[in-house]
Design a protein around this motif. Structure first.
Motif, PDB file in Angstrom:
ATOM      1  N   GLU A 172       0.824  -1.211   0.000  1.00 46.45           N
ATOM      2  CA  GLU A 172       0.000   0.000   0.000  1.00 46.45           C
ATOM      3  C   GLU A 172       0.858   1.262   0.000  1.00 46.45           C
ATOM      4  O   GLU A 172       0.586   2.221  -0.728  1.00 46.45           O
ATOM      5  N   LEU A 173       1.921   1.267   0.829  1.00 48.59           N
ATOM      6  CA  LEU A 173       2.796   2.429   0.898  1.00 48.59           C
ATOM      7  C   LEU A 173       3.508   2.671  -0.432  1.00 48.59           C
ATOM      8  O   LEU A 173       3.666   3.816  -0.872  1.00 48.59           O
ATOM      9  N   LEU A 174       3.939   1.593  -1.088  1.00 51.82           N
ATOM     10  CA  LEU A 174       4.657   1.736  -2.349  1.00 51.82           C
ATOM     11  C   LEU A 174       3.737   2.236  -3.454  1.00 51.82           C
ATOM     12  O   LEU A 174       4.186   2.925  -4.379  1.00 51.82           O
ATOM     13  N   GLU A 175       2.467   1.898  -3.376  1.00 46.82           N
ATOM     14  CA  GLU A 175       1.506   2.355  -4.383  1.00 46.82           C
ATOM     15  C   GLU A 175       1.177   3.826  -4.180  1.00 46.82           C
ATOM     16  O   GLU A 175       0.815   4.529  -5.122  1.00 46.82           O
ATOM     17  N   PRO A 235       9.145   4.529  -3.970  1.00 44.81           N
ATOM     18  CA  PRO A 235       9.828   3.563  -3.087  1.00 44.81           C
ATOM     19  C   PRO A 235      11.021   4.156  -2.356  1.00 44.81           C
ATOM     20  O   PRO A 235      11.179   3.949  -1.149  1.00 44.81           O
ATOM     21  N   ARG A 236      11.911   4.884  -3.041  1.00 40.34           N
ATOM     22  CA  ARG A 236      13.123   5.394  -2.396  1.00 40.34           C
ATOM     23  C   ARG A 236      12.781   6.390  -1.303  1.00 40.34           C
ATOM     24  O   ARG A 236      13.331   6.345  -0.199  1.00 40.34           O
ATOM     25  N   ALA A 291      12.224   7.892   4.358  1.00 42.30           N
ATOM     26  CA  ALA A 291      11.424   8.468   5.440  1.00 42.30           C
ATOM     27  C   ALA A 291      11.393   7.536   6.646  1.00 42.30           C
ATOM     28  O   ALA A 291      11.483   7.978   7.804  1.00 42.30           O
ATOM     29  N   LEU A 292      11.268   6.217   6.387  1.00 40.59           N
ATOM     30  CA  LEU A 292      11.249   5.247   7.477  1.00 40.59           C
ATOM     31  C   LEU A 292      12.604   5.224   8.201  1.00 40.59           C
ATOM     32  O   LEU A 292      12.662   5.201   9.440  1.00 40.59           O
ATOM     33  N   LEU A 293      13.677   5.240   7.421  1.00 39.66           N
ATOM     34  CA  LEU A 293      15.009   5.240   8.026  1.00 39.66           C
ATOM     35  C   LEU A 293      15.239   6.501   8.849  1.00 39.66           C
ATOM     36  O   LEU A 293      15.792   6.450   9.952  1.00 39.66           O
ATOM     37  N   GLN A 294      14.806   7.623   8.300  1.00 39.64           N
ATOM     38  CA  GLN A 294      14.985   8.892   9.023  1.00 39.64           C
ATOM     39  C   GLN A 294      14.197   8.895  10.323  1.00 39.64           C
ATOM     40  O   GLN A 294      14.686   9.339  11.369  1.00 39.64           O
TER      41      GLN A 294
END
Length: 531
Positions: free
Chosen positions: A405-408, A412-413, A418-421
């Motif tokens: 869902e997030l990728l859609e 992707p990058r 954002a998750l890593l940050q």
């Protein structure tokens, strides 16, 4: 474990020891203190340098001296001015509230200062043989009624040719005094002095351990005292699974370092002699279960901790003597596994580190402290490895669906960034670390490297250079560091202010034996510490 209070010392002395952070007596102190307090015989004690001999005779001496007496009651003879100053300072620090005065007398110090102190009246004189003889011949020092005579480092006085001076001094002391002779070795000449000038004497020998370090990679870093904590944090963060002991000199420092570690989010605890036995056992059990991965301890813990698989032992403070170093380092590198022992030193402690290395018969190599960028890069590599391991476990379908869902909904990058940050921004923030200045930056608290226009071909030796600086500039050898004599020139490092004095006095060719001093290019870099 024997305590100071069990040796017959007064509460006043125990309080003074507590303020200094001393927690348990050394073997020579355990044997000597009760013997001095209880007996009337003279004492010949054999113990290695750095085993606490000063306190072994200084503590009972303070207990037995008359207070407020304006006469010399004790004389301590030491082979060098450095040792005389050190012994006087140590005895002074152990006085507590006693009205007992201690003064050093040695060559190179103003005679007027010494005369003024002696006229005022002192209880304990700590002096070098040559200067004590000067005062005896002048009639400015009276030893005819002293109660105690202590010969410290007697074998060194013998090696330096002071035997005649020492015997001349002994002949001018009170006949009914008690004499204590301390020596690392017992050559025949020392025993002849004991037999001739001492009465019935008791021989005390501290059991000497064979000092050998374990199979441990031993490293030292040169940092300023103010940067030690920052250096400690970098070392911890560079290790993926740090599990170690951090040794401080006093219990006050142990509490302070442990508290700062916990404030930074590390799993740390403290262990020292002020704690009850039950609390110590509880803390140690917690550490063994790895509920705390960092244990900040004083030397009281070095002999009692039996913990396996430690990755590191860190000497936050350089220990007082080689035995303490070996006991600390011996906590890691067990059961066939190689551990890492790290020691922080300030530039002024380099000589003591050399002494410890030589006595412990071990190599301690110098290393570069990790930079902030090194720490951040190491953390990034761990994050990559952890993510790869998570991916390899095949995430549950629920999370795979959310990921789809997030990728859609976004790129992707950017989504992954954002998750890593969100997860790691604080951990990877370089501002969490403070820059550490080079310990050799030349400032008023640092050292200056000097170039000397003489070398081996001119007959220059370290001793000659030390003598020259002492006699002409009043710079004691304890302040002179890292002498390197080459064929036609030499290098020497001095504290900033002393270096400026030398430069202003001896920078013209042909003056004072041809010595010319200039500032050397680059920074003073000592050779690796080798056995």
């Amino acid at each position: 474990m024997t305590t100071f209070s069990e040796l017959g010392l007064s509460d006043l002395t125990i309080q003074a020891l507590s303020r200094k952070g001393f927690e348990e007596p050394t073997p020579i102190q355990i044997k000597t203190i009760p013997a001095v307090l209880a007996g009337e015989s003279d004492i010949v004690a054999q113990a290695q340098t750095g085993t606490g001999k000063t306190a072994a005779f200084g503590l009972p001496l303070l207990e037995l001296l008359e207070q407020d007496a304006r006469k010399v009651q004790a004389l301590v003879l030491a082979p060098t001015r450095e040792l005389a100053i050190q012994v006087a300072e140590e005895i002074n620090s152990l006085r507590g509230g006693r009205t007992v005065s201690v003064t050093p007398i040695y060559g190179g110090q103003s005679m007027e200062i010494q005369l003024r102190n002696l006229r005022r009246g002192v209880s304990v004189v700590v002096g070098t043989p040559g200067r004590v003889l000067d005062h005896l011949r002048r009639g400015t020092l009276d030893l005819s009624s002293i109660r105690f005579l202590i010969l410290d480092e007697a074998d060194e006085m013998l090696n330096m040719g002071f035997l005649e001076d020492v015997t001349e001094i002994m002949e001018q002391t009170a006949a009914d005094k008690r004499t204590m002779l301390f020596s690392a070795t017992m050559p025949p000449e020392i025993l002849r002095v004991a037999k001739k000038y001492m009465g019935d004497y008791q021989v005390i020998r501290a059991a000497s351990e064979q000092l050998t370090a374990t199979q441990t990679d031993q490293i030292y870093f040169e940092v300023s005292a103010a940067d030690k904590f920052e250096a400690l944090c970098r070392i911890i963060d560079m290790e993926e699974d740090f599990y170690g002991l951090v040794f401080t000199r006093t219990k006050v420092d142990a509490d302070a370092v442990s508290q700062r570690l916990m404030e930074r989010g590390y799993d740390a605890d403290t262990l020292h002699g002020d704690m009850s036995q039950s609390l110590r056992e509880k803390i140690l059990a917690k550490f063994k279960k790895r509920l705390a991965r960092i244990l900040v301890a004083t030397d009281v813990a070095a002999r009692g901790i039996d913990v396996h698989d430690l990755t590191h032992v860190i000497n936050f403070d350089l220990p007082h003597d080689p035995e303490a170093y070996v006991h600390r380092v011996g906590r890691t590198g067990r059961a066939g596994k190689e551990g890492i022992a790290i020691t922080f030193i300030t530039p002024s402690e380099y000589r003591r580190l050399q002494f410890i290395s030589k006595q412990a018969k071990t190599d301690i190599r110098k290393a570069r402290l990790p930079k902030v960028s090194d720490v951040i890069q190491m953390k990034k590599e761990r994050i990559r490895a952890e993510l790869a391991a998570i991916v390899a476990t095949e995430p549950e379908l629920e999370f795979l669906g959310m990921a789809q869902e997030l990728l859609e909904q976004s790129k992707p990058r950017e989504t992954l960034a954002a998750l890593l940050q969100h997860m790691f921004q604080e951990e990877l923030d370089a501002s969490n670390y403070r820059e550490i200045e080079d310990a050799f930056v030349v400032d008023k608290k640092g050292k200056t490297r000097l170039f000397v226009t003489q070398g081996r071909k001119d007959g220059l030796t370290p001793k000659r250079l030390l003598t020259f600086l002492d006699e002409n500039c009043r710079i004691p050898s304890r302040k002179v560091w890292d002498i390197q004599i080459m064929e036609t020139f030499a290098f020497v490092s001095l504290p900033f202010q002393e270096a400026e004095k030398v430069l202003s006095m001896f920078n013209r060719k042909g003056k004072d034996g041809g010595f010319v001093f200039t500032k050397a290019k680059g920074r003073p870099t000592p050779p690796p510490v080798r056995k």
